[in-house]
Design a protein around this motif. Structure first.
Motif, PDB file in Angstrom:
ATOM      1  N   MET A  75      -3.297  -3.597 -11.036  1.00 56.77           N
ATOM      2  CA  MET A  75      -3.917  -4.004  -9.782  1.00 56.77           C
ATOM      3  C   MET A  75      -4.055  -5.526  -9.702  1.00 56.77           C
ATOM      4  SD  MET A  75      -4.805  -1.464  -7.666  1.00 56.77           S
ATOM      5  CE  MET A  75      -3.141  -0.895  -7.938  1.00 56.77           C
ATOM      6  N   LEU A  76      -4.346  -6.141 -10.838  1.00 56.24           N
ATOM      7  CA  LEU A  76      -4.594  -7.584 -10.869  1.00 56.24           C
ATOM      8  C   LEU A  76      -3.306  -8.388 -10.936  1.00 56.24           C
ATOM      9  CD1 LEU A  76      -6.580  -9.981 -11.123  1.00 56.24           C
ATOM     10  CD2 LEU A  76      -6.544  -9.610 -13.613  1.00 56.24           C
ATOM     11  N   LEU A  77      -2.360  -7.938 -11.766  1.00 61.01           N
ATOM     12  CA  LEU A  77      -1.181  -8.750 -12.076  1.00 61.01           C
ATOM     13  C   LEU A  77       0.076  -8.374 -11.300  1.00 61.01           C
ATOM     14  CD1 LEU A  77      -1.589  -8.910 -15.971  1.00 61.01           C
ATOM     15  CD2 LEU A  77      -2.428 -10.535 -14.257  1.00 61.01           C
ATOM     16  N   SER A  78      -0.012  -7.348 -10.466  1.00 60.69           N
ATOM     17  CA  SER A  78       1.181  -6.904  -9.735  1.00 60.69           C
ATOM     18  C   SER A  78       1.282  -7.522  -8.350  1.00 60.69           C
ATOM     19  CB  SER A  78       1.175  -5.376  -9.598  1.00 60.69           C
ATOM     20  OG  SER A  78       0.105  -4.968  -8.753  1.00 60.69           O
ATOM     21  N   GLY A  79       0.278  -8.304  -7.952  1.00 58.14           N
ATOM     22  CA  GLY A  79       0.295  -8.891  -6.620  1.00 58.14           C
ATOM     23  C   GLY A  79      -0.243  -7.974  -5.553  1.00 58.14           C
ATOM     24  N   GLN A  88       0.822  -1.206   0.000  1.00 57.04           N
ATOM     25  CA  GLN A  88       0.000   0.000   0.000  1.00 57.04           C
ATOM     26  C   GLN A  88       0.858   1.257   0.000  1.00 57.04           C
ATOM     27  OE1 GLN A  88      -3.316  -0.079  -0.261  1.00 57.04           O
ATOM     28  NE2 GLN A  88      -3.557   2.144  -0.219  1.00 57.04           N
ATOM     29  N   ALA A  89       1.990   1.200   0.676  1.00 57.87           N
ATOM     30  CA  ALA A  89       2.858   2.380   0.752  1.00 57.87           C
ATOM     31  C   ALA A  89       3.606   2.639  -0.551  1.00 57.87           C
ATOM     32  CB  ALA A  89       3.853   2.214   1.914  1.00 57.87           C
ATOM     33  N   ILE A  90       4.115   1.577  -1.182  1.00 55.95           N
ATOM     34  CA  ILE A  90       4.923   1.789  -2.389  1.00 55.95           C
ATOM     35  C   ILE A  90       4.074   2.046  -3.632  1.00 55.95           C
ATOM     36  CG2 ILE A  90       6.827   0.422  -1.494  1.00 55.95           C
ATOM     37  CD1 ILE A  90       6.031  -1.833  -3.396  1.00 55.95           C
ATOM     38  N   LEU A  91       2.758   1.923  -3.506  1.00 56.17           N
ATOM     39  CA  LEU A  91       1.886   2.300  -4.629  1.00 56.17           C
ATOM     40  C   LEU A  91       2.224   3.695  -5.138  1.00 56.17           C
ATOM     41  CD1 LEU A  91      -1.703   1.132  -3.559  1.00 56.17           C
ATOM     42  CD2 LEU A  91      -0.443   0.350  -5.566  1.00 56.17           C
ATOM     43  N   TRP A  92       2.517   4.603  -4.196  1.00 57.81           N
ATOM     44  CA  TRP A  92       2.749   6.002  -4.556  1.00 57.81           C
ATOM     45  C   TRP A  92       4.074   6.203  -5.277  1.00 57.81           C
ATOM     46  CZ3 TRP A  92      -1.176   9.218  -4.294  1.00 57.81           C
ATOM     47  CH2 TRP A  92      -2.238   8.893  -3.451  1.00 57.81           C
ATOM     48  N   VAL A  93       4.957   5.240  -5.173  1.00 55.11           N
ATOM     49  CA  VAL A  93       6.261   5.358  -5.823  1.00 55.11           C
ATOM     50  C   VAL A  93       6.295   4.615  -7.154  1.00 55.11           C
ATOM     51  CG1 VAL A  93       8.741   4.876  -5.577  1.00 55.11           C
ATOM     52  CG2 VAL A  93       7.405   5.611  -3.590  1.00 55.11           C
ATOM     53  N   THR A  94       5.673   3.452  -7.188  1.00 58.21           N
ATOM     54  CA  THR A  94       5.825   2.573  -8.349  1.00 58.21           C
ATOM     55  C   THR A  94       4.615   2.502  -9.260  1.00 58.21           C
ATOM     56  OG1 THR A  94       5.023   0.595  -7.193  1.00 58.21           O
ATOM     57  CG2 THR A  94       7.344   1.132  -6.954  1.00 58.21           C
ATOM     58  N   LEU A  95       3.465   2.936  -8.796  1.00 58.93           N
ATOM     59  CA  LEU A  95       2.256   2.742  -9.605  1.00 58.93           C
ATOM     60  C   LEU A  95       1.496   4.030  -9.886  1.00 58.93           C
ATOM     61  CD1 LEU A  95       0.829   0.370 -10.944  1.00 58.93           C
ATOM     62  CD2 LEU A  95      -0.619   0.156  -8.926  1.00 58.93           C
ATOM     63  N   TRP A 141      -6.376   3.663 -17.793  1.00 58.17           N
ATOM     64  CA  TRP A 141      -7.244   2.878 -16.913  1.00 58.17           C
ATOM     65  C   TRP A 141      -7.113   1.381 -17.185  1.00 58.17           C
ATOM     66  CZ3 TRP A 141      -8.437   5.089 -12.737  1.00 58.17           C
ATOM     67  CH2 TRP A 141      -8.673   6.464 -12.698  1.00 58.17           C
ATOM     68  N   VAL A 142      -6.860   1.014 -18.433  1.00 56.47           N
ATOM     69  CA  VAL A 142      -6.587  -0.398 -18.721  1.00 56.47           C
ATOM     70  C   VAL A 142      -5.300  -0.832 -18.019  1.00 56.47           C
ATOM     71  CG1 VAL A 142      -5.936  -2.039 -20.530  1.00 56.47           C
ATOM     72  CG2 VAL A 142      -7.834  -0.450 -20.905  1.00 56.47           C
ATOM     73  N   ASN A 143      -4.275   0.017 -18.127  1.00 63.16           N
ATOM     74  CA  ASN A 143      -3.013  -0.279 -17.453  1.00 63.16           C
ATOM     75  C   ASN A 143      -3.197  -0.351 -15.940  1.00 63.16           C
ATOM     76  OD1 ASN A 143       0.023  -0.334 -17.172  1.00 63.16           O
ATOM     77  ND2 ASN A 143      -0.378   1.644 -16.207  1.00 63.16           N
ATOM     78  N   TYR A 144      -4.002   0.547 -15.397  1.00 62.88           N
ATOM     79  CA  TYR A 144      -4.255   0.564 -13.956  1.00 62.88           C
ATOM     80  C   TYR A 144      -4.946  -0.725 -13.510  1.00 62.88           C
ATOM     81  CZ  TYR A 144      -6.018   2.147  -9.421  1.00 62.88           C
ATOM     82  OH  TYR A 144      -6.311   2.255  -8.079  1.00 62.88           O
ATOM     83  N   ALA A 145      -5.949  -1.150 -14.278  1.00 66.01           N
ATOM     84  CA  ALA A 145      -6.672  -2.377 -13.929  1.00 66.01           C
ATOM     85  C   ALA A 145      -5.750  -3.588 -13.988  1.00 66.01           C
ATOM     86  CB  ALA A 145      -7.861  -2.560 -14.869  1.00 66.01           C
ATOM     87  N   LEU A 146      -4.938  -3.674 -15.041  1.00 67.03           N
ATOM     88  CA  LEU A 146      -4.017  -4.804 -15.171  1.00 67.03           C
ATOM     89  C   LEU A 146      -2.977  -4.807 -14.055  1.00 67.03           C
ATOM     90  CD1 LEU A 146      -3.406  -4.846 -19.040  1.00 67.03           C
ATOM     91  CD2 LEU A 146      -4.731  -6.499 -17.692  1.00 67.03           C
ATOM     92  N   TYR A 156       4.356  -6.298 -14.677  1.00 65.66           N
ATOM     93  CA  TYR A 156       3.646  -5.838 -13.489  1.00 65.66           C
ATOM     94  C   TYR A 156       4.157  -6.405 -12.168  1.00 65.66           C
ATOM     95  CZ  TYR A 156       0.428  -3.835 -16.846  1.00 65.66           C
ATOM     96  OH  TYR A 156      -0.109  -3.101 -17.876  1.00 65.66           O
ATOM     97  N   PRO A 157       4.593  -7.663 -12.082  1.00 65.57           N
ATOM     98  CA  PRO A 157       5.114  -8.142 -10.792  1.00 65.57           C
ATOM     99  C   PRO A 157       6.289  -7.326 -10.272  1.00 65.57           C
ATOM    100  CG  PRO A 157       4.672 -10.002 -12.233  1.00 65.57           C
ATOM    101  CD  PRO A 157       4.531  -8.768 -13.064  1.00 65.57           C
ATOM    102  N   TYR A 158       7.042  -6.688 -11.180  1.00 65.07           N
ATOM    103  CA  TYR A 158       8.202  -5.912 -10.758  1.00 65.07           C
ATOM    104  C   TYR A 158       7.817  -4.547 -10.191  1.00 65.07           C
ATOM    105  CZ  TYR A 158      10.745  -9.497 -13.262  1.00 65.07           C
ATOM    106  OH  TYR A 158      11.239 -10.705 -13.682  1.00 65.07           O
ATOM    107  N   LEU A 159       6.528  -4.195 -10.285  1.00 70.17           N
ATOM    108  CA  LEU A 159       6.067  -2.931  -9.729  1.00 70.17           C
ATOM    109  C   LEU A 159       5.780  -3.027  -8.234  1.00 70.17           C
ATOM    110  CD1 LEU A 159       3.638  -1.653 -12.518  1.00 70.17           C
ATOM    111  CD2 LEU A 159       6.088  -1.250 -12.267  1.00 70.17           C
TER     112      LEU A 159
END
Length: 259
Positions: free
Chosen positions: A184-188, A65-72, A177-182, A209-212
């Motif tokens: 959220m699903l594929l990044s763990g 939740q914290a690194i969302l602001w840095v990587t996503l 938004w497509v990238n955002y949805a993917l 996405y897993p690397y994000l």
């Protein structure tokens, strides 16, 4: 140095909105508490949570939740869609500086701001509330920092490509938004990747996405060795090449919608 100037100006611009961003932190922290509560409920009783355990799962959710602001949470299209609409893109392309370098430099200033004013406050809050444990090995912090830098760069490249797509589609917001949805699903983010269905797990591992989120978090929690960042490095190199080719194509096809 131009990179430092552009990054510093983007950082300074964000400083003007610290009050608004504080509200973002409150909302983000609240979402984290909700996710943590859900997993706490799932992990109660006889239900196991794999290698994580109850406390480990709380740590996983907190760091994610914290690194969302840095990587996503990167600027939508790095602002290039608005530049296309206003006609500013023509001026940007006329400057004796590569368009990708300009956009990337500005975004790094925002990433630094969000690291200081969003990542650290949110994670420190979770650290005390959830009684999280910190890694004991200094190398873990180094590998985690490197993984986060590469994750941020991958996200910047993806959003740059979304932004330059506006030269052909005019409206590229839906790509975001497509990238955002993917992501959220594929990044763990919602669930560790090893718990996904086999086919979806395979799709995820074949994507950047897993690397994000997933791998930086796993490195920080000492479930993965830092060498996993070599995969992120490959994606960084690949995306850099694609961004350079896309910029070259943009210079040959410029259709200004305004200005």
């Amino acid at each position: 140095m131009l990179f430092a100037v552009l990054a510093r100006k983007a950082y300074a611009r964000n400083l003007q909105y610290r009050g608004s961003h504080l509200l973002h932190n409150v909302v983000s922290a609240a979402f984290g508490f909700i996710y943590a509560s859900i997993w706490s409920g799932l992990g109660s009783g006889d239900t196991a949570l794999g290698d994580y355990g109850h406390q480990g799962m709380l740590g996983y959710i907190a760091f994610n939740q914290a690194i969302l602001w840095v990587t996503l949470f990167t600027t939508n299209g790095l602002g290039l869609e608005q530049s296309v609409r206003s006609g500013q893109i023509a001026v940007d392309l006329m400057r004796p500086v590569h368009l990708f370098y300009q956009a990337m430099s500005r975004e790094w200033g925002q990433v630094l701001y969000q690291l200081i004013y969003k990542f650290f406050p949110i994670y420190i809050l979770y650290f005390f509330i959830f009684s999280l444990k910190l890694p004991t090995q200094l190398a873990v912090y180094g590998w985690t920092a490197l993984a986060l830098v590469m994750a941020a760069y991958i996200s910047i490249c993806i959003n740059y490509l979304i932004g330059v797509a506006a030269l052909w589609t005019t409206e590229s917001r839906w790509f975001y938004w497509v990238n955002y949805a993917l992501s959220m699903l594929l990044s763990g983010f919602f669930i560790p990747l090893e718990w996904l269905p086999r086919w979806l797990r395979t799709v995820s591992y074949c994507s950047p996405y897993p690397y994000l989120l997933y791998y930086p978090t796993r490195i920080y929690m000492q479930f993965e060795h830092g060498s996993v960042v070599l995969g992120a490095l490959c994606w960084c190199i690949g995306f850099t090449c694609v961004c350079l080719v896309a910029t070259s194509a943009v210079r040959k096809k410029l259709e200004v919608q305004g200005g």
